[in-house]
Design a protein around this motif. Structure first.
Motif, PDB file in Angstrom:
ATOM      1  N   CYS A 147      74.977  75.103  45.342  1.00 30.21           N
ATOM      2  CA  CYS A 147      76.040  74.287  44.745  1.00 30.21           C
ATOM      3  C   CYS A 147      77.077  73.881  45.788  1.00 30.21           C
ATOM      4  O   CYS A 147      77.495  72.720  45.838  1.00 30.21           O
ATOM      5  CB  CYS A 147      76.697  75.079  43.609  1.00 30.21           C
ATOM      6  SG  CYS A 147      77.936  74.165  42.662  1.00 30.21           S
ATOM      7  N   ARG A 165      80.498  83.428  34.956  1.00 23.23           N
ATOM      8  CA  ARG A 165      81.670  82.789  34.353  1.00 23.23           C
ATOM      9  C   ARG A 165      82.932  83.122  35.160  1.00 23.23           C
ATOM     10  O   ARG A 165      83.050  84.255  35.637  1.00 23.23           O
ATOM     11  CB  ARG A 165      81.828  83.250  32.900  1.00 23.23           C
ATOM     12  CG  ARG A 165      80.630  82.904  32.028  1.00 23.23           C
ATOM     13  CD  ARG A 165      80.782  83.481  30.618  1.00 23.23           C
ATOM     14  NE  ARG A 165      79.527  83.434  29.905  1.00 23.23           N
ATOM     15  CZ  ARG A 165      79.085  82.392  29.192  1.00 23.23           C
ATOM     16  NH1 ARG A 165      79.841  81.310  29.098  1.00 23.23           N
ATOM     17  NH2 ARG A 165      77.935  82.437  28.568  1.00 23.23           N
ATOM     18  N   PRO A 166      83.848  82.187  35.286  1.00 24.37           N
ATOM     19  CA  PRO A 166      83.760  80.810  34.816  1.00 24.37           C
ATOM     20  C   PRO A 166      82.763  80.010  35.650  1.00 24.37           C
ATOM     21  O   PRO A 166      82.699  80.179  36.872  1.00 24.37           O
ATOM     22  CB  PRO A 166      85.175  80.280  34.999  1.00 24.37           C
ATOM     23  CG  PRO A 166      85.735  81.100  36.118  1.00 24.37           C
ATOM     24  CD  PRO A 166      85.133  82.459  35.964  1.00 24.37           C
ATOM     25  N   HIS A 167      82.003  79.161  34.985  1.00 22.11           N
ATOM     26  CA  HIS A 167      81.018  78.360  35.695  1.00 22.11           C
ATOM     27  C   HIS A 167      81.721  77.421  36.683  1.00 22.11           C
ATOM     28  O   HIS A 167      82.878  77.050  36.484  1.00 22.11           O
ATOM     29  CB  HIS A 167      80.211  77.508  34.707  1.00 22.11           C
ATOM     30  CG  HIS A 167      79.475  78.292  33.685  1.00 22.11           C
ATOM     31  ND1 HIS A 167      80.007  78.570  32.446  1.00 22.11           N
ATOM     32  CD2 HIS A 167      78.244  78.871  33.702  1.00 22.11           C
ATOM     33  CE1 HIS A 167      79.132  79.282  31.744  1.00 22.11           C
ATOM     34  NE2 HIS A 167      78.055  79.481  32.478  1.00 22.11           N
ATOM     35  N   PRO A 168      81.030  77.029  37.739  1.00 21.74           N
ATOM     36  CA  PRO A 168      81.606  76.004  38.617  1.00 21.74           C
ATOM     37  C   PRO A 168      81.922  74.737  37.824  1.00 21.74           C
ATOM     38  O   PRO A 168      81.250  74.415  36.842  1.00 21.74           O
ATOM     39  CB  PRO A 168      80.486  75.745  39.633  1.00 21.74           C
ATOM     40  CG  PRO A 168      79.640  76.980  39.606  1.00 21.74           C
ATOM     41  CD  PRO A 168      79.699  77.480  38.194  1.00 21.74           C
ATOM     42  N   THR A 169      82.935  74.032  38.265  1.00 19.75           N
ATOM     43  CA  THR A 169      83.274  72.777  37.599  1.00 19.75           C
ATOM     44  C   THR A 169      82.434  71.621  38.127  1.00 19.75           C
ATOM     45  O   THR A 169      82.385  70.550  37.520  1.00 19.75           O
ATOM     46  CB  THR A 169      84.763  72.448  37.785  1.00 19.75           C
ATOM     47  OG1 THR A 169      85.058  72.419  39.197  1.00 19.75           O
ATOM     48  CG2 THR A 169      85.626  73.512  37.127  1.00 19.75           C
ATOM     49  N   GLY A 170      81.769  71.829  39.230  1.00 17.13           N
ATOM     50  CA  GLY A 170      80.906  70.811  39.804  1.00 17.13           C
ATOM     51  C   GLY A 170      80.346  71.303  41.127  1.00 17.13           C
ATOM     52  O   GLY A 170      80.786  72.323  41.661  1.00 17.13           O
ATOM     53  N   CYS A 171      79.346  70.602  41.635  1.00 14.85           N
ATOM     54  CA  CYS A 171      78.706  70.976  42.897  1.00 14.85           C
ATOM     55  C   CYS A 171      78.915  69.878  43.933  1.00 14.85           C
ATOM     56  O   CYS A 171      79.272  68.743  43.594  1.00 14.85           O
ATOM     57  CB  CYS A 171      77.213  71.234  42.675  1.00 14.85           C
ATOM     58  SG  CYS A 171      76.875  72.687  41.632  1.00 14.85           S
ATOM     59  N   HIS A 210      73.711  76.045  30.643  1.00 10.15           N
ATOM     60  CA  HIS A 210      74.859  75.306  31.171  1.00 10.15           C
ATOM     61  C   HIS A 210      74.675  75.040  32.666  1.00 10.15           C
ATOM     62  O   HIS A 210      75.042  73.973  33.171  1.00 10.15           O
ATOM     63  CB  HIS A 210      76.151  76.072  30.925  1.00 10.15           C
ATOM     64  CG  HIS A 210      77.375  75.328  31.366  1.00 10.15           C
ATOM     65  ND1 HIS A 210      77.808  74.168  30.753  1.00 10.15           N
ATOM     66  CD2 HIS A 210      78.255  75.554  32.386  1.00 10.15           C
ATOM     67  CE1 HIS A 210      78.894  73.721  31.345  1.00 10.15           C
ATOM     68  NE2 HIS A 210      79.183  74.552  32.346  1.00 10.15           N
ATOM     69  N   LEU A 214      74.824  71.520  34.925  1.00 16.44           N
ATOM     70  CA  LEU A 214      75.544  71.294  36.180  1.00 16.44           C
ATOM     71  C   LEU A 214      74.622  70.728  37.254  1.00 16.44           C
ATOM     72  O   LEU A 214      75.011  69.838  38.014  1.00 16.44           O
ATOM     73  CB  LEU A 214      76.172  72.601  36.657  1.00 16.44           C
ATOM     74  CG  LEU A 214      77.306  73.162  35.800  1.00 16.44           C
ATOM     75  CD1 LEU A 214      77.712  74.549  36.296  1.00 16.44           C
ATOM     76  CD2 LEU A 214      78.508  72.227  35.810  1.00 16.44           C
TER      77      LEU A 214
END
Length: 280
Positions: A147, A165-171, A210, A214
């Motif tokens: 990522c 968690r919390p998951h990345p907001t983006g890669c 989820h 992503l």
């Protein structure tokens, strides 16, 4: 003349010189500036494509280079590298500093780059043909590296481990990734679970579905629904093919629990070899 004759006799009876031990076998890790790794090599000259496999919590690289996956990889002409995690203070088993919210003793991405550079110099492995895989927490670390730095390795293949968690907001960009997971995994369930609280916060596994969303976003895939489906050799596979140039994304489920399933190395290396060109 007598001295020369005596020297010849001494050399004849001394026997062959002992070669210096070469690092990398199960008992002799190769040391780098911030850690160590083990390696198994195929027959013949390099440069070799390489499968780097990260152990799970409590694992070690030494036994892995004598295991089935290493044998299958080297039989196909790959170098197989098994790096070693570190033992955290107060603990007695190695692990990885994989979670970006809980920094640890070492920058693992920098360490793996160090391993690849060292192996390229010592053993003629080819970093431009490199597959980073990992099991459980090793799979989580492989996912975070994919990522954050998609081009650090040619492709990625986490097994039974993903984001927390919390998951990345983006890669950072498009990636070439095959995620494999057991349908009946209770240690790292597909939906994730809370492990414990750390500093008043949940230390919790993420949701694999989820994570796939992503990866689709990072790869610029046109649809949520997969474009290709196949069930063969115990794997239920789906792939997204209408994505950004150079991207590759596949998800494989197997009817099992927490582990590396039989046939995984064939699945992963077949997938890797079918990819078009290097990702570096």
């Amino acid at each position: 003349m007598r001295l020369a004759s005596a020297l010849v006799l001494c050399l004849c009876f001394a026997g062959p010189l002992q070669a210096a031990p070469i690092c990398g076998d199960p008992d002799t890790p190769c040391e780098t500036a911030t850690g160590s790794y083990h390696i198994a090599l195929p027959e013949g000259p390099g440069p070799y494509p390489v499968l780097v496999f990260l152990h799970g919590h409590g694992g070690r690289g030494g036994p892995m280079v004598a295991g089935e996956t290493a044998r299958e990889a080297t039989a196909r002409g790959y170098a197989y590298i098994a790096p070693n995690g570190l033992v955290r203070p107060g603990r007695d088993r190695p692990s990885w500093n994989f979670h970006p919210d809980f920094p640890g003793q070492r920058d693992e991405a920098a360490f793996l780059h160090e391993v690849m550079q060292d192996a390229a110099a010592r053993f003629d492995v080819d970093p431009k043909r490199s597959l980073l895989a990992g099991f459980s927490i090793g799979g989580s670390l492989a996912s975070y590296i994919a990522c954050a730095t998609p081009k650090a390795f040619s492709a990625y293949a986490p097994v039974s481990g993903s984001f927390w968690r919390p998951h990345p907001t983006g890669c950072a960009g498009a990636v070439r990734l095959l995620h494999t997971h057991g349908w009946r995994d209770e240690v790292v369930p597909l939906e994730g679970r809370v492990i414990r609280q750390v500093a008043g916060r949940d230390f919790a596994q993420g949701d694999v579905f989820h994570a796939m969303s992503l990866w689709r976003a990072a790869n610029g895939c046109e649809a949520h629904r997969a474009d290709w489906f196949e069930t063969v050799d115990g794997f239920m596979r789906r792939a997204w093919t209408r994505c950004a140039p150079g991207a590759a994304l596949q998800f494989a489920l197997f009817d099992g629990g927490h582990g590396v399933p039989k046939g995984w190395s064939t699945l992963a290396l077949d997938w890797f070899e079918a990819l078009a060109g290097p990702n570096q």
